[in-house]
Design a protein around this motif. Sequence first.
Motif, PDB file in Angstrom:
ATOM      1  N   ALA A  16       5.656   0.183   4.219  1.00  0.00           N
ATOM      2  CA  ALA A  16       5.574  -1.261   4.442  1.00  0.00           C
ATOM      3  C   ALA A  16       5.712  -1.985   3.107  1.00  0.00           C
ATOM      4  O   ALA A  16       4.938  -1.754   2.176  1.00  0.00           O
ATOM      5  N   SER A  17       6.684  -2.849   2.997  1.00  0.00           N
ATOM      6  CA  SER A  17       6.917  -3.597   1.767  1.00  0.00           C
ATOM      7  C   SER A  17       5.940  -4.759   1.650  1.00  0.00           C
ATOM      8  O   SER A  17       5.698  -5.481   2.610  1.00  0.00           O
ATOM      9  N   ALA A  44      -4.820   2.385   2.569  1.00  0.00           N
ATOM     10  CA  ALA A  44      -3.444   2.159   2.125  1.00  0.00           C
ATOM     11  C   ALA A  44      -3.128   3.060   0.945  1.00  0.00           C
ATOM     12  O   ALA A  44      -3.881   3.104  -0.035  1.00  0.00           O
ATOM     13  N   HIS A  45      -2.029   3.800   1.040  1.00  0.00           N
ATOM     14  CA  HIS A  45      -1.561   4.642  -0.069  1.00  0.00           C
ATOM     15  C   HIS A  45      -0.330   3.972  -0.671  1.00  0.00           C
ATOM     16  O   HIS A  45       0.649   3.687   0.041  1.00  0.00           O
ATOM     17  N   ILE A  46      -0.393   3.709  -1.958  1.00  0.00           N
ATOM     18  CA  ILE A  46       0.672   2.969  -2.633  1.00  0.00           C
ATOM     19  C   ILE A  46       1.778   3.936  -3.042  1.00  0.00           C
ATOM     20  O   ILE A  46       1.543   4.872  -3.822  1.00  0.00           O
ATOM     21  N   THR A  47       2.974   3.742  -2.492  1.00  0.00           N
ATOM     22  CA  THR A  47       4.096   4.627  -2.776  1.00  0.00           C
ATOM     23  C   THR A  47       5.074   4.026  -3.782  1.00  0.00           C
ATOM     24  O   THR A  47       5.884   4.740  -4.358  1.00  0.00           O
ATOM     25  N   THR A  48       5.032   2.725  -3.966  1.00  0.00           N
ATOM     26  CA  THR A  48       5.761   2.028  -5.030  1.00  0.00           C
ATOM     27  C   THR A  48       4.773   1.037  -5.625  1.00  0.00           C
ATOM     28  O   THR A  48       4.168   0.255  -4.887  1.00  0.00           O
ATOM     29  N   GLY A  49       4.583   1.069  -6.927  1.00  0.00           N
ATOM     30  CA  GLY A  49       3.558   0.261  -7.579  1.00  0.00           C
ATOM     31  C   GLY A  49       3.580  -1.206  -7.176  1.00  0.00           C
ATOM     32  O   GLY A  49       4.648  -1.804  -7.042  1.00  0.00           O
ATOM     33  N   ALA A 111       6.841  -6.376  -6.390  1.00  0.00           N
ATOM     34  CA  ALA A 111       7.186  -4.998  -6.024  1.00  0.00           C
ATOM     35  C   ALA A 111       5.965  -4.406  -5.346  1.00  0.00           C
ATOM     36  O   ALA A 111       4.834  -4.835  -5.582  1.00  0.00           O
ATOM     37  N   GLY A 112       6.192  -3.433  -4.518  1.00  0.00           N
ATOM     38  CA  GLY A 112       5.071  -2.761  -3.877  1.00  0.00           C
ATOM     39  C   GLY A 112       5.396  -2.304  -2.476  1.00  0.00           C
ATOM     40  O   GLY A 112       5.866  -3.093  -1.653  1.00  0.00           O
ATOM     41  N   VAL A 113       5.189  -1.013  -2.232  1.00  0.00           N
ATOM     42  CA  VAL A 113       5.357  -0.432  -0.909  1.00  0.00           C
ATOM     43  C   VAL A 113       4.140   0.436  -0.642  1.00  0.00           C
ATOM     44  O   VAL A 113       3.704   1.191  -1.516  1.00  0.00           O
TER      45      VAL A 113
END
Length: 123
Positions: A16-17, A44-49, A111-113
């Motif tokens: 999820a972006s 929530a696990h952050i996959t993109t900072g 940014a963030g996914v």
Amino acid sequence: MSYSNGIQSSHTFAAASLVGAATIALAGLVGPRGMSGRVSHISAHITTGVTVAASQIQVGTTADPDGYALLAVPVQAINTTVDGDAVAGALGNLIPADTPFAIGDAGGSTAGVVSYTVYIEWA
């Protein structure tokens, strides 16, 4: 009403972006017939900072997206986890029986996914 022997549901969203405007990932959800729901936990696990601005995972209605519960997702590095009890929203932490609800995010980051799961107990 006791949640100790109730039904627990979980709703998981991968990738999820958190960029841009708020997003409702899933609307029109309804719990088991005649049961009220309590949002007990969000992970929530952050996959993109997540950069520049924090965001949040939200449970509410289409008119009030964070009305029932939210979890703040701070500016944070990749491969980290934000995990905790859900913070009650303006409508309280109880989803009324037979009432549609929605799950989504507040957006706002540059940014963030995240991959996230919302846990709801029904009784």
